[in-house]
Design a protein around this motif. Structure first.
Motif, PDB file in Angstrom:
ATOM      1  N   ALA A  98      16.244  -2.470  22.317  1.00  0.00           N
ATOM      2  CA  ALA A  98      14.835  -2.026  22.696  1.00  0.00           C
ATOM      3  C   ALA A  98      13.936  -1.484  21.465  1.00  0.00           C
ATOM      4  O   ALA A  98      12.595  -1.852  21.485  1.00  0.00           O
ATOM      5  N   ALA A  99      14.230  -0.739  20.604  1.00  0.00           N
ATOM      6  CA  ALA A  99      13.700  -0.061  19.415  1.00  0.00           C
ATOM      7  C   ALA A  99      13.229  -1.364  18.588  1.00  0.00           C
ATOM      8  O   ALA A  99      12.006  -1.200  17.954  1.00  0.00           O
ATOM      9  N   ARG A 100      14.254  -2.128  18.365  1.00  0.00           N
ATOM     10  CA  ARG A 100      13.660  -3.329  17.450  1.00  0.00           C
ATOM     11  C   ARG A 100      12.566  -4.180  18.188  1.00  0.00           C
ATOM     12  O   ARG A 100      11.518  -4.664  17.310  1.00  0.00           O
ATOM     13  N   LEU A 118       8.827  12.423  30.945  1.00  0.00           N
ATOM     14  CA  LEU A 118       7.827  13.370  30.620  1.00  0.00           C
ATOM     15  C   LEU A 118       7.012  12.792  29.637  1.00  0.00           C
ATOM     16  O   LEU A 118       5.674  12.521  29.780  1.00  0.00           O
ATOM     17  N   VAL A 119       7.172  12.197  28.462  1.00  0.00           N
ATOM     18  CA  VAL A 119       6.463  11.938  27.494  1.00  0.00           C
ATOM     19  C   VAL A 119       5.917  10.465  27.988  1.00  0.00           C
ATOM     20  O   VAL A 119       4.745  10.292  27.585  1.00  0.00           O
ATOM     21  N   ALA A 120       6.639   9.617  28.575  1.00  0.00           N
ATOM     22  CA  ALA A 120       5.792   8.404  29.105  1.00  0.00           C
ATOM     23  C   ALA A 120       4.835   8.608  30.295  1.00  0.00           C
ATOM     24  O   ALA A 120       3.765   7.958  30.135  1.00  0.00           O
ATOM     25  N   ALA A 121       5.254   9.376  31.120  1.00  0.00           N
ATOM     26  CA  ALA A 121       4.301  10.124  32.244  1.00  0.00           C
ATOM     27  C   ALA A 121       3.067  10.486  31.506  1.00  0.00           C
ATOM     28  O   ALA A 121       1.639  10.257  31.836  1.00  0.00           O
ATOM     29  N   ALA A 122       3.260  11.256  30.365  1.00  0.00           N
ATOM     30  CA  ALA A 122       1.861  11.593  29.695  1.00  0.00           C
ATOM     31  C   ALA A 122       1.031  10.825  29.252  1.00  0.00           C
ATOM     32  O   ALA A 122      -0.160  10.862  29.161  1.00  0.00           O
ATOM     33  N   ALA A 136      11.139   4.398  26.642  1.00  0.00           N
ATOM     34  CA  ALA A 136      11.888   4.282  25.323  1.00  0.00           C
ATOM     35  C   ALA A 136      10.698   4.083  24.177  1.00  0.00           C
ATOM     36  O   ALA A 136      10.461   4.744  23.228  1.00  0.00           O
ATOM     37  N   GLN A 137       9.797   2.934  24.718  1.00  0.00           N
ATOM     38  CA  GLN A 137       8.746   2.758  23.751  1.00  0.00           C
ATOM     39  C   GLN A 137       7.626   3.760  23.703  1.00  0.00           C
ATOM     40  O   GLN A 137       7.391   4.116  22.534  1.00  0.00           O
ATOM     41  N   ALA A 138       7.331   4.317  24.590  1.00  0.00           N
ATOM     42  CA  ALA A 138       6.524   5.770  24.701  1.00  0.00           C
ATOM     43  C   ALA A 138       6.934   6.658  23.904  1.00  0.00           C
ATOM     44  O   ALA A 138       6.371   7.627  22.928  1.00  0.00           O
ATOM     45  N   THR A 139       8.146   6.967  24.021  1.00  0.00           N
ATOM     46  CA  THR A 139       9.069   8.270  23.511  1.00  0.00           C
ATOM     47  C   THR A 139       9.135   8.001  21.918  1.00  0.00           C
ATOM     48  O   THR A 139       8.887   8.607  21.176  1.00  0.00           O
ATOM     49  N   LEU A 140       9.609   6.536  21.447  1.00  0.00           N
ATOM     50  CA  LEU A 140       9.509   6.295  20.104  1.00  0.00           C
ATOM     51  C   LEU A 140       8.070   6.457  19.309  1.00  0.00           C
ATOM     52  O   LEU A 140       8.147   6.904  18.365  1.00  0.00           O
ATOM     53  N   GLY A 141       7.160   5.893  20.166  1.00  0.00           N
ATOM     54  CA  GLY A 141       5.924   5.818  19.739  1.00  0.00           C
ATOM     55  C   GLY A 141       5.505   7.327  19.517  1.00  0.00           C
ATOM     56  O   GLY A 141       4.971   7.645  18.510  1.00  0.00           O
ATOM     57  N   TYR A 142       5.876   8.285  20.273  1.00  0.00           N
ATOM     58  CA  TYR A 142       5.393   9.527  20.243  1.00  0.00           C
ATOM     59  C   TYR A 142       5.934  10.212  18.796  1.00  0.00           C
ATOM     60  O   TYR A 142       5.127  10.889  18.013  1.00  0.00           O
ATOM     61  N   ALA A 143       7.280   9.778  18.707  1.00  0.00           N
ATOM     62  CA  ALA A 143       8.050  10.260  17.499  1.00  0.00           C
ATOM     63  C   ALA A 143       7.313   9.858  16.229  1.00  0.00           C
ATOM     64  O   ALA A 143       7.272  10.659  15.269  1.00  0.00           O
TER      65      ALA A 143
END
Length: 226
Positions: free
Chosen positions: A128-130, A203-207, A98-105
């Motif tokens: 988790a986002a908060r 995929l986003v977190a693995a990247a 979640a953190q990695a994907t929201l961070g990418y967004a």
């Protein structure tokens, strides 16, 4: 030298792990070996906060027993259970889906709509986002009303598409996030039908982990390690 990354699926459903392994295939290379493992002591699916909390003990036990030789870890669950604890006890980069994907967004300047499994998942995702200070990236989080067991069926796609349209048309989402790593198999189909970017958190977190490993980006000492 070949580096090694492990993605841990913290539920006990092997089919989810298999789908995650397929999702991250584009990142495998001569420089990076990627393993995908299933947490034997985890619940069949992670829907509620209670599910997420109960798996932290088994997850920490797994990490203390079995991550020798790995250069990074991804917790492949969209609410990042145990990530902060793992960072305390390990000296390799630990990424939460979640953190990695929201961070990418956030990095690309887009409001994200999250497609969740059930309504119980929405509150867990928002918490988790908060906790990651990324709640402002979330345009909306809506439940498709499907279960982990349902994700093996092709007819689930229609429910995901209905939810995706609501997130875009009613909540103003610019991109979409699959709010469960078990949804990986539907990422391309939803993107093609809706016509917008769909982020697969595995995929986003693995990247992100790959970047840290190949780039030699370490992590600072925290809590339980020197």
């Amino acid at each position: 030298m070949t580096r090694r990354l492990v993605l841990i699926n913290p539920n006990a459903t092997q089919r989810v792990t298999d789908d995650i392994s397929v999702a991250v295939e584009p990142l495998r290379s001569a420089d990076l070996d990627i393993a995908c493992e299933t947490l034997a002591g985890g619940p069949p699916g992670v829907l509620t906060q209670r599910d997420a909390d109960l798996l932290i003990g088994p997850l920490l036990d797994w990490a203390e027993r079995g991550i020798e030789g790995y250069d990074g870890i991804v917790v492949a669950c969209y609410s990042d259970p145990g990530v902060h604890s793992l960072r305390e006890i390990l000296d390799v980069p630990v990424f939460g889906a979640a953190q990695a994907t929201l961070g990418y967004a956030a990095a690309i300047g887009c409001k994200a709509g999250v497609i969740s499994l059930r309504s119980a998942s929405v509150a867990r995702h928002n918490a988790a986002a908060r906790a990651s200070d990324l709640a402002g990236i979330v345009a909306g989080d809506r439940a498709a009303d499907v279960s982990i067991a349902d994700l093996g069926a092709d007819e689930v796609l229609e429910k995901l598409l209905l939810t995706a349209r609501d997130l875009i048309e009613k909540d103003g989402a610019e991109i979409l996030i699959l709010g469960c790593c078990g949804m990986s198999r539907f990422a391309r189909a939803v993107a093609a039908e809706i016509g917008t970017t769909v982020l697969d958190p595995s995929l986003v977190a693995a990247a992100a982990a790959r970047t840290a490993i190949i780039g030699g980006f370490g992590t600072p000492p925290r809590g339980g390690r020197p």
